[in-house]
Every structure is written in structure tokens, then in C-alpha cells.
Motif scaffolding. Structure first.
Motif, PDB file in Angstrom:
ATOM      1  N   ILE A   1       0.846  -1.202   0.000  1.00 41.55           N
ATOM      2  CA  ILE A   1       0.000   0.000   0.000  1.00 41.55           C
ATOM      3  C   ILE A   1       0.884   1.255   0.000  1.00 41.55           C
ATOM      4  CG2 ILE A   1      -1.637   1.356   1.394  1.00 41.55           C
ATOM      5  CD1 ILE A   1      -2.979  -1.268   2.193  1.00 41.55           C
ATOM      6  N   CYS A   2       1.946   1.229   0.787  1.00 39.56           N
ATOM      7  CA  CYS A   2       2.850   2.388   0.860  1.00 39.56           C
ATOM      8  C   CYS A   2       3.487   2.654  -0.507  1.00 39.56           C
ATOM      9  CB  CYS A   2       3.952   2.149   1.894  1.00 39.56           C
ATOM     10  SG  CYS A   2       3.343   2.133   3.571  1.00 39.56           S
ATOM     11  N   ILE A   3       3.968   1.595  -1.137  1.00 42.74           N
ATOM     12  CA  ILE A   3       4.610   1.773  -2.449  1.00 42.74           C
ATOM     13  C   ILE A   3       3.570   2.255  -3.476  1.00 42.74           C
ATOM     14  CG2 ILE A   3       5.771   0.519  -4.346  1.00 42.74           C
ATOM     15  CD1 ILE A   3       7.258  -1.012  -2.068  1.00 42.74           C
ATOM     16  N   GLY A   4       2.361   1.706  -3.368  1.00 52.05           N
ATOM     17  CA  GLY A   4       1.281   2.158  -4.261  1.00 52.05           C
ATOM     18  C   GLY A   4       0.998   3.647  -4.071  1.00 52.05           C
ATOM     19  N   TYR A   5       1.028   4.085  -2.815  1.00 49.70           N
ATOM     20  CA  TYR A   5       0.795   5.510  -2.542  1.00 49.70           C
ATOM     21  C   TYR A   5       1.911   6.362  -3.143  1.00 49.70           C
ATOM     22  CZ  TYR A   5       0.283   9.896  -0.085  1.00 49.70           C
ATOM     23  OH  TYR A   5       0.170  11.237   0.195  1.00 49.70           O
ATOM     24  N   TYR A   6       3.156   5.893  -3.014  1.00 50.90           N
ATOM     25  CA  TYR A   6       4.282   6.626  -3.604  1.00 50.90           C
ATOM     26  C   TYR A   6       4.111   6.751  -5.122  1.00 50.90           C
ATOM     27  CZ  TYR A   6       7.112   6.383   0.673  1.00 50.90           C
ATOM     28  OH  TYR A   6       7.596   6.535   1.938  1.00 50.90           O
ATOM     29  N   VAL A   7       3.706   5.642  -5.734  1.00 50.44           N
ATOM     30  CA  VAL A   7       3.509   5.659  -7.200  1.00 50.44           C
ATOM     31  C   VAL A   7       2.458   6.711  -7.567  1.00 50.44           C
ATOM     32  CG1 VAL A   7       2.711   4.292  -9.188  1.00 50.44           C
ATOM     33  CG2 VAL A   7       4.246   3.261  -7.512  1.00 50.44           C
ATOM     34  N   GLN A   8       1.396   6.750  -6.768  1.00 57.13           N
ATOM     35  CA  GLN A   8       0.338   7.746  -7.031  1.00 57.13           C
ATOM     36  C   GLN A   8       0.868   9.175  -6.935  1.00 57.13           C
ATOM     37  OE1 GLN A   8      -3.761   7.407  -5.473  1.00 57.13           O
ATOM     38  NE2 GLN A   8      -2.981   5.572  -4.519  1.00 57.13           N
ATOM     39  N   ILE A   9       1.636   9.472  -5.890  1.00 55.99           N
ATOM     40  CA  ILE A   9       2.110  10.863  -5.738  1.00 55.99           C
ATOM     41  C   ILE A   9       3.150  11.197  -6.795  1.00 55.99           C
ATOM     42  CG2 ILE A   9       1.459  11.355  -3.348  1.00 55.99           C
ATOM     43  CD1 ILE A   9       4.225  10.688  -2.452  1.00 55.99           C
ATOM     44  N   LEU A  10       3.896  10.191  -7.228  1.00 55.81           N
ATOM     45  CA  LEU A  10       4.863  10.454  -8.302  1.00 55.81           C
ATOM     46  C   LEU A  10       4.144  10.765  -9.604  1.00 55.81           C
ATOM     47  CD1 LEU A  10       7.803   7.924  -7.864  1.00 55.81           C
ATOM     48  CD2 LEU A  10       7.756  10.329  -7.349  1.00 55.81           C
ATOM     49  N   ARG A  11       3.053  10.046  -9.842  1.00 65.48           N
ATOM     50  CA  ARG A  11       2.276  10.288 -11.073  1.00 65.48           C
ATOM     51  C   ARG A  11       1.604  11.660 -11.047  1.00 65.48           C
ATOM     52  NH1 ARG A  11      -0.687   4.605 -12.451  1.00 65.48           N
ATOM     53  NH2 ARG A  11       1.133   3.549 -13.292  1.00 65.48           N
ATOM     54  N   GLN A  12       1.123  12.049  -9.874  1.00 68.50           N
ATOM     55  CA  GLN A  12       0.420  13.338  -9.781  1.00 68.50           C
ATOM     56  C   GLN A  12       1.390  14.516  -9.848  1.00 68.50           C
ATOM     57  OE1 GLN A  12      -1.642  12.827  -6.102  1.00 68.50           O
ATOM     58  NE2 GLN A  12      -3.374  11.813  -7.043  1.00 68.50           N
ATOM     59  N   ALA A  13       2.580  14.328  -9.291  1.00 72.06           N
ATOM     60  CA  ALA A  13       3.607  15.392  -9.215  1.00 72.06           C
ATOM     61  C   ALA A  13       2.986  16.713  -8.757  1.00 72.06           C
ATOM     62  CB  ALA A  13       4.312  15.556 -10.550  1.00 72.06           C
ATOM     63  N   GLU A  14       2.235  16.629  -7.663  1.00 70.74           N
ATOM     64  CA  GLU A  14       1.504  17.803  -7.185  1.00 70.74           C
ATOM     65  C   GLU A  14       2.362  18.689  -6.277  1.00 70.74           C
ATOM     66  OE1 GLU A  14      -2.701  18.591  -4.923  1.00 70.74           O
ATOM     67  OE2 GLU A  14      -2.296  16.590  -5.673  1.00 70.74           O
ATOM     68  N   TYR A  15       3.226  18.056  -5.516  1.00 68.37           N
ATOM     69  CA  TYR A  15       4.027  18.815  -4.549  1.00 68.37           C
ATOM     70  C   TYR A  15       5.514  18.704  -4.856  1.00 68.37           C
ATOM     71  CZ  TYR A  15      -0.310  18.523  -1.990  1.00 68.37           C
ATOM     72  OH  TYR A  15      -1.619  18.586  -1.635  1.00 68.37           O
ATOM     73  N   MET A  16       6.193  19.843  -4.790  1.00 73.65           N
ATOM     74  CA  MET A  16       7.634  19.808  -5.017  1.00 73.65           C
ATOM     75  C   MET A  16       8.343  19.302  -3.754  1.00 73.65           C
ATOM     76  SD  MET A  16      10.064  22.600  -6.624  1.00 73.65           S
ATOM     77  CE  MET A  16      11.769  22.244  -6.979  1.00 73.65           C
ATOM     78  N   TYR A  17       7.849  19.766  -2.609  1.00 69.52           N
ATOM     79  CA  TYR A  17       8.477  19.362  -1.354  1.00 69.52           C
ATOM     80  C   TYR A  17       7.583  18.354  -0.637  1.00 69.52           C
ATOM     81  CZ  TYR A  17      11.274  23.393  -2.480  1.00 69.52           C
ATOM     82  OH  TYR A  17      12.088  24.269  -3.140  1.00 69.52           O
TER      83      TYR A  17
END
Lengths: 254, 203
Positions: B120-136
Motif C-alpha cells: 500500500i505504501c509503495i502504491g501511494y508513492y507511485v500515485q504521488i509520483l504520477r500526480q507530481a503535485e508537490y515539489m516538497y
């Protein structure tokens, strides 16, 4: 038990190392990707601005060419014609009507030429050009009032002034076509925010804010937006609670 | 046990400003405190707390799954979380009721829970990488929470897999200190998560 101890300790250390590695990778990769995406957006925006500039420049060049052709070629021909008609015997049948028609045509050509290329703007500045624009609208049954402050606007680049002039022209066109207004006021001023043009009317407020199926690209809204973007300004449209619309264009001063 | 108290306090103070997932996290922390207290009470009264220990992962995973279910924007990922939850619960029932006894430490269930949470954690990381919403990313609460879970469950994965052997041979050994150490780290991350969660996020 010793073997299991080693497996557990080494395995746990390896797992922790891997987890921390993943976290660091995610942070670094995300930052790089974000920076890259920002760069792409910036390039896209720059390209868009270049396209808009090229489009507006081409349009203005073409209008300038047509205006000059009208003025120099047809205008000159009409002047010669008026001169010839002036020399004809006015008692002859149709000479008076011919003279009047030639005069009307000369005026029309001048007006069209001026609409296409505001000569006042070429010689003076946006301040005088807007005044001239309003003066030319005397025959329209709407009461136009133009005010401006004492500032000099000739320091602005000519293409920026022309873009501002076109925006006001488009706004007035929209008011005449859709607003059913009786009074229109145009104000040009300079403040801390930049150069501000306010066009307000007491019409029905029914000017669509974007191109719709009913008014597909007919309102020149795209032109207005392109030109606002071209001058690096902003546009704000407010509807009065009772009647009318107020449009504010601000061109920030760098 | 007491290291979780600061996170509960911070969570309680900023509770009104937290979003739904962080509110769930707060409730999870409260339930964990109660669970720990019950376990400790059993220990003091010299009663077996193994049933509580075996049931805790189900409660813990339920809350974690809920948190990630609500923060996930993709429908397929929500469905994946539901399927993984179903697998874990069926597996737990199988290991507790059929394979083992509730009074024996269920190491397999913990191991499977760890693997699912890491997924689940890795899946969440993949999601945030795809969204690229936050720089920090380090300014976002769920990045900290996910990193905390990733480190905790990665670190305890092998400990729980070999838990029975360790229990039998070295019940009070240093192995559990590793878990305690990771737990304290996770509890500190909860504090950071709540602290960041009550601020307004900007890129």
C-alpha cells in the motif's frame, strides 16, 4: 538460533536500508520530476505567448496594409473623383447626387481606414486615440463619456497601446451589439497597479463571459483575451447588481 | 507504550483542523492506547494477552486501510485496498481459527499484514509520483505517515516471521528492542503527520 539471529538482524537491516532508500529515491525523483514539469509548463506558456504575439502582429500588419491601401489608393481615387465632380456643371442632371455619393464614400473609406489603423495612435498615444474613438461614435444612440487623467501615455510601446485600443474597441462593439446600454463610460488612468482602463455600461449585463454555442467566437472575446495576454495584463468583469457591466483592464508597469 | 501519548495529544489539539484520513489516524491512535492498556492490564494480572496481540493487527490494518482508502483518488487503487483487506482478513481467520490457536502468537498474520502495508505504501508513492503535485514532499503529512509505515513494517517483517522461534529461545531478547525502537520512531512520525496535517498545504 544463531543462524536465525543473523538472518533476522541482517535481514532487518537490509529491509530498513531498502525502505530508507525508497524514501530518498521518491523525494529526489519527485523533486526532479516537478522541476522538469515546471520547465515544460514554462516553455509551453512561452510558446503560447509567442504564438499569440505572432497572430496579433500578423493581423495588425494585414490591417495596416489594408488601411494604407484604402487611404492611398481608393482614398486618392475618390479625391480625384471629387475634384472632377467639382469641376462639372452642377446644373447637369445627377451631378449633385454624384458629389454627395463621392463625399459619403470618402468619409466611409476614412472611417474604415481609421478603424483598421487608428492614425491618432500612430501620431499621439492611447489617451488621444481613445478620445478619438469615442468622438467617432457620435452617430450611435448611446451616450459615450471618456475621461482620462493628466498622465502621459506615449512612453508605452506602440504595439501595447494598439492592443489596449483594440480591447476597448472590442468591448464597445460587444456593448453595442448585446448590452442594450444607454450610457457607457470609459476611463483611462495610471495607478500603483499599472495602467487601468475601465469600461462600464448600464446595459442588461447579458454579455456572455465566454464563447458559447449561441455566440461561437463572434464576440471577439478570444481577441480580447489574446490581447490581454499579449500585453501581460489582466481583465476583470463585474456585473452590477442592478444593471450594467464593468470591465477593468490592468496593464502592470514593469 | 507511553511514546504514543504525545501523538495522541497533538492529534487531539489539532483534531478540528485535520482531514478525514488524519481524523481516522487519531482514532486509530486512541484505540491503540486502549489496546495497549488492556494488554498491560492483562500482563499485570498475569493473564494471557495473546488474544489481544493476535487481534490487534486486524484492528491496525483496518484503520490503515481506511486511511489509504480515503486519500487515494484512483478508483482501481481503492478497489485494490479493499481486495487486499479481504485477503488479510480471510487469511487471519484461516490462521487463527483453522491453522493455529488464538492463544498462540500469529506470526504469519503479522508477516502478511506487513507485506500488504508495504504494498500500500509503495502504491501511494507511485500515485504521488504520477500526480507530481508537490515539489516538497516532506511538507505533506501523508508522505511522512507512509514513510513511517514503510520503515516500521519493513523493519518488523522478519522479526514477526521468526517471532515464534525468537519467543521460544529468547523471549526477553534484544529483538523486541528493535521493534520498540521502530515503534517509538513511528509514534514520533505521527506527531509530525498531525502537525503538518493541520497546516494548509501549498506546493
Amino acid at each position: 538460533m544463531q543462524e536465525i539471529n543473523i538472518i533476522v538482524i541482517l535481514g532487518t537491516a537490509a529491509m530498513l536500508f531498502l525502505a530508507i532508500g525508497i524514501i530518498v529515491f521518491i523525494v529526489v525523483y519527485q523533486r526532479k520530476m516537478f522541476a522538469k514539469q515546471n520547465q515544460i509548463s514554462k516553455i509551453r506558456l512561452e510558446n503560447q505567448e509567442k504564438l499569440i504575439k505572432a497572430e496579433i502582429d500578423t493581423k495588425e500588419r494585414e490591417q495596416r496594409r489594408i488601411a494604407q491601401e484604402l487611404h492611398d489608393d481608393i482614398g486618392a481615387s475618390l479625391s480625384s473623383m471629387r475634384f472632377i465632380v467639382g469641376k462639372m456643371d452642377p446644373k447637369l442632371e445627377g451631378v449633385k447626387e454624384l458629389g454627395a455619393t463621392v463625399s459619403r464614400s470618402t468619409q466611409s473609406v476614412r472611417r474604415i481606414s481609421n478603424d483598421l489603423l487608428p492614425h491618432v495612435l500612430e501620431e499621439l498615444s492611447i489617451k488621444e486615440a481613445l478620445g478619438n474613438l469615442v468622438n467617432n461614435l457620435e452617430c450611435i444612440p448611446i451616450d459615450f463619456t471618456y475621461t482620462s487623467d493628466d498622465n502621459d501615455y506615449s512612453f508605452l510601446e506602440k504595439d501595447v497601446q494598439l492592443a489596449m485600443f483594440r480591447i476597448v474597441q472590442e468591448l464597445i462593439n460587444n456593448i453595442m451589439k448585446y448590452a442594450e446600454a444607454k450610457n457607457v463610460t470609459i476611463n483611462l488612468s495610471r495607478s500603483n497597479e499599472g495602467i487601468m482602463i475601465v469600461v462600464s455600461d448600464d446595459g442588461n449585463g447579458n454579455i456572455p463571459e465566454q464563447d458559447t454555442l449561441k455566440h461561437p467566437r463572434t464576440l471577439g472575446l478570444k481577441n480580447i483575451q489574446s490581447r490581454v495576454q499579449y500585453i501581460g495584463g489582466s481583465i476583470k468583469r463585474e456585473k452590477n447588481p442592478q444593471r450594467g457591466t464593468k470591465v477593468t483592464i490592468i496593464k502592470p508597469l514593469v | 507504550m507511553f511514546s504514543i501519548i504525545p501523538s495522541a495529544l497533538v492529534g487531539g489539539i489539532v483534531y478540528k483542523r485535520l482531514n478525514r484520513s488524519l481524523k481516522i489516524l487519531f482514532w486509530f491512535i486512541l484505540v491503540s492506547i486502549v489496546w495497549d492498556a488492556m494488554s498491560y492490564y492483562c500482563y499485570l494480572r498475569q493473564l494471557s494477552n495473546m488474544a489481544l496481540l493476535n487481534l490487534y493487527p486486524l484492528v491496525q490494518f483496518g484503520f490503515i486501510a481506511l486511511i489509504y482508502f480515503f486519500i487515494s483518488e484512483k478508483k482501481y487503487w481503492k478497489i485494490s485496498i479493499l481486495i487486499m483487506s479481504l485477503i488479510l482478513y480471510l487469511f487471519s481467520v484461516y490462521t487463527i481459527v483453522i491453522m493455529d490457536d488464538i492463544m498462540i502468537f500469529n506470526s504469519l498474520q503479522r508477516y502478511v499484514e506487513g507485506i500488504i502495508v508495504i504494498t500500500i505504501c509503495i502504491g501511494y508513492y507511485v500515485q504521488i509520483l504520477r500526480q507530481a503535485e508537490y515539489m516538497y514532499l516532506e511538507k505533506t503529512p501523508f508522505f511522512w505517515l507512509t514513510s513511517g509505515y514503510l520503515v516500521y513494517f519493513s523493519g518488523t517483517l522478519l522479526l514477526f516471521l521468526f517471532a515464534r522461534l525468537i519467543f521460544e529461545n529468547d523471549p526477553g531478547g534484544y529483538h523486541w528492542n528493535i521493534r520498540q525502537f521502530l515503534q517509538i520512531g513511528l509514534n514520533m512520525i505521527y506527531v509530525v503527520t498531525f502537525w503538518l496535517g493541520c497546516k494548509k498545504l501549498t506546493s
